[in-house]
Design a protein around this motif. Structure first.
Motif, PDB file in Angstrom:
ATOM      1  N   ILE A   1     -13.780   3.834  -4.682  1.00 39.95           N
ATOM      2  CA  ILE A   1     -12.605   2.576  -4.946  1.00 39.95           C
ATOM      3  C   ILE A   1     -12.789   2.218  -6.375  1.00 39.95           C
ATOM      4  O   ILE A   1     -13.664   2.354  -7.129  1.00 39.95           O
TER       5      ILE A   1
ATOM      6  N   ARG B   1     -10.032   0.000  -9.567  1.00 40.54           N
ATOM      7  CA  ARG B   1      -8.997  -0.925  -9.570  1.00 40.54           C
ATOM      8  C   ARG B   1      -8.518  -1.107 -11.216  1.00 40.54           C
ATOM      9  O   ARG B   1      -9.348  -0.819 -12.241  1.00 40.54           O
TER      10      ARG B   1
ATOM     11  N   CYS C   1      -2.808   0.283  -4.223  1.00 45.45           N
ATOM     12  CA  CYS C   1      -2.522  -0.925  -3.195  1.00 45.45           C
ATOM     13  C   CYS C   1      -1.958  -1.844  -4.758  1.00 45.45           C
ATOM     14  O   CYS C   1      -2.965  -2.152  -5.392  1.00 45.45           O
TER      15      CYS C   1
ATOM     16  N   TYR D   1      -4.533   2.207   7.072  1.00 48.55           N
ATOM     17  CA  TYR D   1      -5.201   1.671   5.948  1.00 48.55           C
ATOM     18  C   TYR D   1      -4.329   0.473   5.321  1.00 48.55           C
ATOM     19  O   TYR D   1      -3.386   0.650   5.021  1.00 48.55           O
TER      20      TYR D   1
ATOM     21  N   GLU E   1       0.907  -1.181   0.102  1.00 46.68           N
ATOM     22  CA  GLU E   1      -0.070  -0.138  -0.034  1.00 46.68           C
ATOM     23  C   GLU E   1       0.960   1.328  -0.034  1.00 46.68           C
ATOM     24  O   GLU E   1       1.942   1.294   0.655  1.00 46.68           O
TER      25      GLU E   1
ATOM     26  N   CYS F   1     -15.008  -2.304  -0.899  1.00 52.94           N
ATOM     27  CA  CYS F   1     -14.276  -3.574  -1.637  1.00 52.94           C
ATOM     28  C   CYS F   1     -15.077  -3.433  -3.184  1.00 52.94           C
ATOM     29  O   CYS F   1     -15.856  -2.812  -3.282  1.00 52.94           O
TER      30      CYS F   1
ATOM     31  N   CYS G   1      -4.988  -2.953   2.525  1.00 53.50           N
ATOM     32  CA  CYS G   1      -5.762  -3.503   1.308  1.00 53.50           C
ATOM     33  C   CYS G   1      -5.494  -4.968   1.418  1.00 53.50           C
ATOM     34  O   CYS G   1      -4.536  -5.462   1.996  1.00 53.50           O
TER      35      CYS G   1
ATOM     36  N   TRP H   1     -10.501  -2.749   1.157  1.00 48.68           N
ATOM     37  CA  TRP H   1      -9.684  -1.414   1.931  1.00 48.68           C
ATOM     38  C   TRP H   1     -10.304  -1.716   3.248  1.00 48.68           C
ATOM     39  O   TRP H   1     -11.489  -1.851   3.545  1.00 48.68           O
TER      40      TRP H   1
END
Length: 124
Positions: A70, A72, A22, A94, A6, A50, A96, A36
Motif C-alpha cells: 500500500i 499513498r 483510489c 475491493y 476506486e 491500511c 477503499c 483497502w
C-alpha cells in the motif's frame, strides 16, 4: 461531500499483478488513514491493508503480507494497492475508505465513506 473512487481492477491469471488506485475528495481533515477492504460473494468484508496519513504506519492482513504493498500520494489524494503474486482466493470486490482519524483499524464502522469498489478476479 466526500467522494471515493476506486479503479484498476480486472481479470488476471494467478501469479499476475494488478495496481488499484483510489482517489478521495471532499475530506476536510488534513490527516487521516486510508484502508483497502475486500468482499467476496457470501463473505464478510475484510480489511486488506491500511496506511496512515504520512505513510509512517502500514498494516496488512496476514493473507496478503509479502504480496501486496500500500502507498499513498497526498498531493493527489490517492492511495494505491500494488498486488503481486495474485491467487484465486484474492478474487473479490475491493473497496477503499478514509478513516475517521489518523490510525489504522480493521473495523468497517471506523470508515464512514466508501466507494463503489473495483472488481478483482483471479483465474487459475
Amino acid at each position: 461531500q466526500v467522494q471515493v473512487v476506486e479503479s484498476g481492477g480486472g481479470l488476471v491469471q494467478a501469479g499476475g499483478s494488478l495496481r488499484l488506485s483510489c482517489t478521495v475528495s471532499g475530506v476536510t481533515r488534513e490527516y487521516y488513514a486510508m484502508a483497502w477492504f475486500r468482499q467476496a460473494p457470501g463473505k464478510e468484508r475484510e480489511g486488506v491493508s491500511c496506511i496512515t496519513s504520512q505513510g509512517g504506519n502500514t498494516q496488512y492482513a496476514d493473507s496478503v503480507k509479502g504480496r501486496f504493498t500500500i502507498s499513498r500520494d497526498n498531493a493527489k489524494n490517492t492511495v494505491y494497492l500494488q498486488m503481486n503474486s495474485l491467487r484465486t482466493e484474492d478474487t473479490a470486490m475491493y473497496h477503499c475508505a478514509p478513516h475517521r482519524q489518523n490510525y489504522c483499524s480493521w473495523s468497517p464502522s471506523d470508515y464512514p465513506y466508501w466507494g463503489q469498489g473495483t472488481q478483482v478476479t483471479v483465474s487459475s
